[in-house]
Design a protein around this motif. Structure first.
Motif, PDB file in Angstrom:
ATOM      1  N   GLN A 177      -5.208  11.012   1.600  1.00 20.27           N
ATOM      2  CA  GLN A 177      -5.386  11.477   0.226  1.00 20.27           C
ATOM      3  C   GLN A 177      -4.120  11.310  -0.615  1.00 20.27           C
ATOM      4  O   GLN A 177      -3.791  12.154  -1.451  1.00 20.27           O
ATOM      5  CB  GLN A 177      -5.832  12.959   0.216  1.00 20.27           C
ATOM      6  CG  GLN A 177      -7.077  13.256   1.008  1.00 20.27           C
ATOM      7  CD  GLN A 177      -8.316  12.581   0.437  1.00 20.27           C
ATOM      8  OE1 GLN A 177      -8.373  12.313  -0.748  1.00 20.27           O
ATOM      9  NE2 GLN A 177      -9.304  12.308   1.266  1.00 20.27           N
ATOM     10  N   VAL A 178      -3.388  10.232  -0.396  1.00 20.65           N
ATOM     11  CA  VAL A 178      -2.230   9.950  -1.238  1.00 20.65           C
ATOM     12  C   VAL A 178      -2.444   8.607  -1.920  1.00 20.65           C
ATOM     13  O   VAL A 178      -3.139   7.741  -1.398  1.00 20.65           O
ATOM     14  CB  VAL A 178      -0.907   9.920  -0.436  1.00 20.65           C
ATOM     15  CG1 VAL A 178      -0.659  11.253   0.228  1.00 20.65           C
ATOM     16  CG2 VAL A 178      -0.905   8.790   0.582  1.00 20.65           C
ATOM     17  N   SER A 179      -1.860   8.455  -3.075  1.00 15.91           N
ATOM     18  CA  SER A 179      -1.967   7.209  -3.811  1.00 15.91           C
ATOM     19  C   SER A 179      -0.844   6.269  -3.384  1.00 15.91           C
ATOM     20  O   SER A 179       0.328   6.532  -3.666  1.00 15.91           O
ATOM     21  CB  SER A 179      -1.886   7.463  -5.321  1.00 15.91           C
ATOM     22  OG  SER A 179      -1.734   6.247  -6.016  1.00 15.91           O
ATOM     23  N   ARG A 180      -1.210   5.194  -2.700  1.00 13.96           N
ATOM     24  CA  ARG A 180      -0.210   4.228  -2.268  1.00 13.96           C
ATOM     25  C   ARG A 180       0.485   3.594  -3.479  1.00 13.96           C
ATOM     26  O   ARG A 180       1.693   3.325  -3.444  1.00 13.96           O
ATOM     27  CB  ARG A 180      -0.860   3.148  -1.401  1.00 13.96           C
ATOM     28  CG  ARG A 180       0.118   2.147  -0.810  1.00 13.96           C
ATOM     29  CD  ARG A 180      -0.640   1.082  -0.030  1.00 13.96           C
ATOM     30  NE  ARG A 180      -1.206   1.625   1.182  1.00 13.96           N
ATOM     31  CZ  ARG A 180      -0.763   1.359   2.413  1.00 13.96           C
ATOM     32  NH1 ARG A 180       0.268   0.568   2.566  1.00 13.96           N
ATOM     33  NH2 ARG A 180      -1.347   1.866   3.473  1.00 13.96           N
ATOM     34  N   ASP A 181      -0.264   3.367  -4.547  1.00 13.29           N
ATOM     35  CA  ASP A 181       0.327   2.766  -5.747  1.00 13.29           C
ATOM     36  C   ASP A 181       1.382   3.684  -6.353  1.00 13.29           C
ATOM     37  O   ASP A 181       2.450   3.225  -6.789  1.00 13.29           O
ATOM     38  CB  ASP A 181      -0.764   2.465  -6.780  1.00 13.29           C
ATOM     39  CG  ASP A 181      -1.663   1.313  -6.370  1.00 13.29           C
ATOM     40  OD1 ASP A 181      -1.262   0.550  -5.468  1.00 13.29           O
ATOM     41  OD2 ASP A 181      -2.759   1.180  -6.941  1.00 13.29           O
ATOM     42  N   ASP A 182       1.093   4.994  -6.403  1.00 11.59           N
ATOM     43  CA  ASP A 182       2.061   5.941  -6.966  1.00 11.59           C
ATOM     44  C   ASP A 182       3.310   6.005  -6.092  1.00 11.59           C
ATOM     45  O   ASP A 182       4.433   6.079  -6.611  1.00 11.59           O
ATOM     46  CB  ASP A 182       1.440   7.336  -7.075  1.00 11.59           C
ATOM     47  CG  ASP A 182       0.403   7.415  -8.193  1.00 11.59           C
ATOM     48  OD1 ASP A 182       0.383   6.506  -9.040  1.00 11.59           O
ATOM     49  OD2 ASP A 182      -0.392   8.376  -8.203  1.00 11.59           O
ATOM     50  N   LEU A 183       3.126   5.971  -4.784  1.00  8.44           N
ATOM     51  CA  LEU A 183       4.271   5.984  -3.882  1.00  8.44           C
ATOM     52  C   LEU A 183       5.125   4.735  -4.082  1.00  8.44           C
ATOM     53  O   LEU A 183       6.357   4.803  -4.145  1.00  8.44           O
ATOM     54  CB  LEU A 183       3.799   6.073  -2.434  1.00  8.44           C
ATOM     55  CG  LEU A 183       3.208   7.402  -1.962  1.00  8.44           C
ATOM     56  CD1 LEU A 183       2.693   7.261  -0.535  1.00  8.44           C
ATOM     57  CD2 LEU A 183       4.233   8.517  -2.040  1.00  8.44           C
ATOM     58  N   ALA A 184       4.467   3.574  -4.151  1.00  7.51           N
ATOM     59  CA  ALA A 184       5.186   2.314  -4.316  1.00  7.51           C
ATOM     60  C   ALA A 184       5.945   2.294  -5.640  1.00  7.51           C
ATOM     61  O   ALA A 184       7.081   1.806  -5.717  1.00  7.51           O
ATOM     62  CB  ALA A 184       4.217   1.138  -4.247  1.00  7.51           C
ATOM     63  N   SER A 185       5.327   2.843  -6.688  1.00  4.13           N
ATOM     64  CA  SER A 185       5.983   2.879  -7.996  1.00  4.13           C
ATOM     65  C   SER A 185       7.232   3.758  -7.943  1.00  4.13           C
ATOM     66  O   SER A 185       8.293   3.380  -8.457  1.00  4.13           O
ATOM     67  CB  SER A 185       5.007   3.411  -9.049  1.00  4.13           C
ATOM     68  OG  SER A 185       5.633   3.506 -10.311  1.00  4.13           O
ATOM     69  N   ALA A 186       7.115   4.925  -7.308  1.00  2.00           N
ATOM     70  CA  ALA A 186       8.271   5.827  -7.194  1.00  2.00           C
ATOM     71  C   ALA A 186       9.376   5.190  -6.362  1.00  2.00           C
ATOM     72  O   ALA A 186      10.564   5.285  -6.690  1.00  2.00           O
ATOM     73  CB  ALA A 186       7.835   7.155  -6.570  1.00  2.00           C
ATOM     74  N   GLY A 187       8.987   4.510  -5.285  1.00  2.00           N
ATOM     75  CA  GLY A 187       9.974   3.857  -4.438  1.00  2.00           C
ATOM     76  C   GLY A 187      10.673   2.704  -5.138  1.00  2.00           C
ATOM     77  O   GLY A 187      11.891   2.525  -4.992  1.00  2.00           O
ATOM     78  N   ALA A 188       9.914   1.927  -5.900  1.00  2.00           N
ATOM     79  CA  ALA A 188      10.499   0.794  -6.624  1.00  2.00           C
ATOM     80  C   ALA A 188      11.483   1.273  -7.683  1.00  2.00           C
ATOM     81  O   ALA A 188      12.556   0.687  -7.871  1.00  2.00           O
ATOM     82  CB  ALA A 188       9.391  -0.041  -7.265  1.00  2.00           C
ATOM     83  N   TYR A 189      11.127   2.357  -8.379  1.00  3.41           N
ATOM     84  CA  TYR A 189      12.035   2.894  -9.387  1.00  3.41           C
ATOM     85  C   TYR A 189      13.330   3.389  -8.739  1.00  3.41           C
ATOM     86  O   TYR A 189      14.427   3.168  -9.260  1.00  3.41           O
ATOM     87  CB  TYR A 189      11.373   4.042 -10.133  1.00  3.41           C
ATOM     88  CG  TYR A 189      12.256   4.678 -11.183  1.00  3.41           C
ATOM     89  CD1 TYR A 189      12.537   4.025 -12.377  1.00  3.41           C
ATOM     90  CD2 TYR A 189      12.827   5.928 -10.965  1.00  3.41           C
ATOM     91  CE1 TYR A 189      13.357   4.595 -13.335  1.00  3.41           C
ATOM     92  CE2 TYR A 189      13.648   6.508 -11.918  1.00  3.41           C
ATOM     93  CZ  TYR A 189      13.910   5.838 -13.094  1.00  3.41           C
ATOM     94  OH  TYR A 189      14.732   6.413 -14.035  1.00  3.41           O
ATOM     95  N   ALA A 190      13.201   4.030  -7.567  1.00  3.26           N
ATOM     96  CA  ALA A 190      14.386   4.510  -6.845  1.00  3.26           C
ATOM     97  C   ALA A 190      15.261   3.337  -6.412  1.00  3.26           C
ATOM     98  O   ALA A 190      16.497   3.429  -6.426  1.00  3.26           O
ATOM     99  CB  ALA A 190      13.968   5.331  -5.629  1.00  3.26           C
TER     100      ALA A 190
END
Length: 267
Positions: free
Chosen positions: A30-43
């Motif tokens: 129940q997690v959004s892989r896209d949201d995780l990837a976006s947060a990781g890319a910004y970091a």
């Protein structure tokens, strides 16, 4: 660092974001892989902007820590459930698991409600919450979702180096220590720091640069292969200032070692 070099760092290390995202997504539902990837890319981009190669820390290790923290923050933001909802969901699933073990089958909603002393509708809501919610990352029974990408021996070396660098920052003169923490740990800009201190942009930049040189000297001394070979310092501070710095750093290391030993023997 030139923008082209920073962009190349990002491109060359995008695989860290992909691997970390895949690892976390595989361990939590129940997690959004896209949201995780976006947060990781910004970091990753922010890490490239803040990276200082003169500190002697590889960019991959520097970025990996920031990406992990970004993913954890993103997961916390996804945890929509307030404390009472999480408590109800965990209590309901615990009773269901206990009854399943006792009965040898999945209990009915009515059976769970009877044991809990609540209405069946509350059990249904608790089970539905449990299906949707994420366990809080602050809970002691939360799953391990931090991806390191290190082999065990690499992790030990990186951990030791991180600990020494932390102590080296703590031993810096007060103003330099404050500036380093603000720039590298709090992601604040030199302009913001200059305005808060009431000094010029150039003055803060000079203090930061000298602090970095002192950290480089500390790292060179600590990791010198020849114990009696003292490398020529790159710092522009006086010999007395450097000697005082190294003394504070050595004393800090001794206190850290004593604390570890005391903990180990239960003192």
């Amino acid at each position: 660092m030139p923008m082209r070099a920073r962009n190349q760092l990002v491109v060359d290390h995008l695989h860290i974001v992909g691997a970390a995202t895949a690892y976390v997504a595989s361990r939590l539902t129940q997690v959004s892989r896209d949201d995780l990837a976006s947060a990781g890319a910004y970091a990753l981009v922010r890490a490239a902007e803040k990276f200082d190669a003169t500190l002697g820390v590889p960019f991959g290790a520097f970025a990996r820590g920031r990406i992990n923290w970004a993913l954890m923050d993103e997961l916390r933001s996804m945890d929509w459930a307030p404390r009472e909802v999480r408590a109800r969901a965990k209590a309901t699933t615990k009773v269901r698991e206990t009854l399943s073990a006792t009965l040898g089958r999945t209990p009915t909603v009515a059976e769970i409600a009877s044991v809990m002393g609540v209405e069946p509708v509350e059990v249904r809501e608790g089970l539905a919450d449990a299906e949707r919610m994420l366990l809080s990352l602050d809970a002691p029974d939360a799953p391990d979702v931090v991806w390191t990408g290190y082999l065990p021996e690499d992790l030990a070396i990186a951990s030791e180096r991180d600990e020494f660098l932390r102590r080296a920052v703590d031993a810096l003169p007060e103003r330099k220590r404050w500036i380093v923490r603000a720039v590298y740990f709090e992601d604040r800009t030199v302009r913001e720091i200059a305005e808060e201190l009431g000094v010029s942009h150039a003055a803060v930049s000079q203090q930061r640069a000298e602090a970095v040189r002192m950290l480089r000297d500390a790292l060179q001394r600590h990791y010198e292969d020849e114990p009696h070979a003292v490398p020529e310092p790159v710092s522009r501070s006086s010999a007395s200032v450097l000697d005082a710095y190294f003394e504070r750093l050595t004393a800090g290391g001794q206190r850290f070692t004593r604390a570890i030993l005391s903990h180990a023997v239960g003192v």
